[in-house]
Design a protein around this motif. Structure first.
Motif, mmCIF file in Angstrom:
data_model
loop_
_atom_site.group_PDB
_atom_site.id
_atom_site.type_symbol
_atom_site.label_atom_id
_atom_site.label_comp_id
_atom_site.label_asym_id
_atom_site.label_seq_id
_atom_site.Cartn_x
_atom_site.Cartn_y
_atom_site.Cartn_z
ATOM 1 N N VAL A 106 -2.121 99.703 -22.058
ATOM 2 C CA VAL A 106 -2.264 98.595 -23.004
ATOM 3 C C VAL A 106 -3.476 97.738 -22.644
ATOM 4 N N ASN A 109 -6.603 99.525 -23.373
ATOM 5 C CA ASN A 109 -6.666 100.034 -24.746
ATOM 6 C C ASN A 109 -6.995 101.524 -24.779
ATOM 7 N N ASP A 129 5.155 90.804 -23.342
ATOM 8 C CA ASP A 129 4.231 91.870 -23.731
ATOM 9 C C ASP A 129 4.923 93.204 -23.974
ATOM 10 N N PRO A 276 5.147 98.627 -25.928
ATOM 11 C CA PRO A 276 4.406 97.375 -26.122
ATOM 12 C C PRO A 276 5.003 96.611 -27.302
ATOM 13 N N LYS A 279 3.829 96.964 -30.839
ATOM 14 C CA LYS A 279 4.040 98.274 -31.462
ATOM 15 C C LYS A 279 5.411 98.395 -32.141
#
Length: 324
Positions: A106, A109, A129, A276, A279
């Motif tokens: 995460v 990325n 998070d 995450p 998501k």
């Protein structure tokens, strides 16, 4: 890690290197099959839930009957490749290692990981998070060798004394308590359940969890996932029990007479897929993991076949959040 733990870990790795699978053929496929089948959702982490996620990976499909979940086992090759382009990473072993690998994906990325398997809840709640999505119920008991004179029942207080090295013999047998490696969610849950913050110096640390073959002396005891034990006993997954037998806690057995999970056992826990938090609105993530009607939660037969209890309406909830 002390000398004894290195010897045990080394022995276990040596057995794996010699191809134990050739002697005891695995009952379930480890890692995606084939590993070059890069599915939509890639996950790593917990040893305890690796096999049930492999099972779910075989039955959870999209509208085109394509498999969605690619789950890599806690042990195996040193590195894994999780996506078509790039994404060669060190294989995470255990819940914490899997969660940290997901956090790294995460933060950078990279897109290399989509979820982590975890047999523990969050230990750091300084952020939201990540979201821990429960999908099954497990228990953690302790095991000894079947030929050991150690009692079949211990209290939580006795287990605490054993792992703090205040109780060193039982029934005339010198105790040699074992613990999984530091990234293990089972290790963390077990120690928390028996009230141990810091294991004593007599404890051998670093063995692979849910592997009864590491019990090689009469005084050995170790924590063990009850679901893993049952799945191994049923040959749904590779049988790693060796001579290990499950013990009771406070005279409560971890399983019912039919070998299903005893929900009255003192040490029961949810197990999770961690994603995450942003998501959660992703259509594939949501349909796969979120809610009691999600594809994973709907696969109750697969979950039960792997020794776990089902969660009913609590499966797929998204209220539990944290940093790691």
């Amino acid at each position: 890690m002390n000398v004894k733990s290195r010897a045990r870990t080394g022995a276990a790795l040596a057995v794996a290197a010699l191809g134990l699978g050739a002697v005891l053929a695995p009952a379930a496929q480890a890692d995606p099959n084939p590993v070059t089948q890069y599915r939509t959702l890639a996950g790593v982490g917990s040893d305890t839930t690796q096999d049930v996620l492999n099972g779910l990976g075989d039955v959870v499909v999209n509208a085109f009957n394509q498999k969605i979940i690619a789950s890599w086992n806690a042990t195996g090759t040193a590195t894994i490749k999780t996506k078509t382009t790039g994404c060669v990473i060190n294989r995470p072993n255990g819940s914490s290692a899997g969660i940290d690998a997901l956090r790294n994906a995460v933060d950078t990325n990279s897109g290399c990981l989509d979820f982590a398997r975890s047999s523990r809840g969050p230990v750091d709640t300084t952020s939201t998070d990540l979201t821990w999505i429960p999908f099954a119920k497990d228990a953690v008991s302790w095991v000894k060798r079947s030929d050991s004179a150690l009692p079949a029942n211990l209290t939580a207080a006795q287990l605490k004394d054993v792992y703090e090295c205040n109780l060193t013999t039982l029934n005339g047998v010198a105790l040699t308590p074992l613990l999984p490696q530091a990234n293990s969610g089972t290790r963390q849950y077990f120690l928390s359940s028996i009230g141990v913050t810091t294991p004593g110096s007599c404890v051998t640390q670093g063995v692979q969890e849910n592997d009864g073959t590491v019990l090689d002396t009469a005084g050995d005891i170790a924590p063990y996932s009850v679901a893993q034990y049952t799945a191994q006993e049923k040959a749904v997954v590779t049988d790693r029990r060796g001579a290990a037998v499950l013990g009771s806690v406070a005279s409560v057995a971890p399983r019912n007479a039919d070998k299903t999970l005893n929900l009255s056992f003192p040490f029961t826990r949810d197990v999770y897929n961690v994603v995450p938090t942003p998501k959660l609105t992703n259509a594939t993530v949501a349909s796969t993991f979120v809610g009691s009607t999600s594809k994973v939660c709907a696969a109750a037969t697969t979950i039960a076949n792997h020794g776990f209890g089902t969660l009913g309406a609590n499966c797929g909830t998204t209220t539990l959040k944290g940093e790691r």
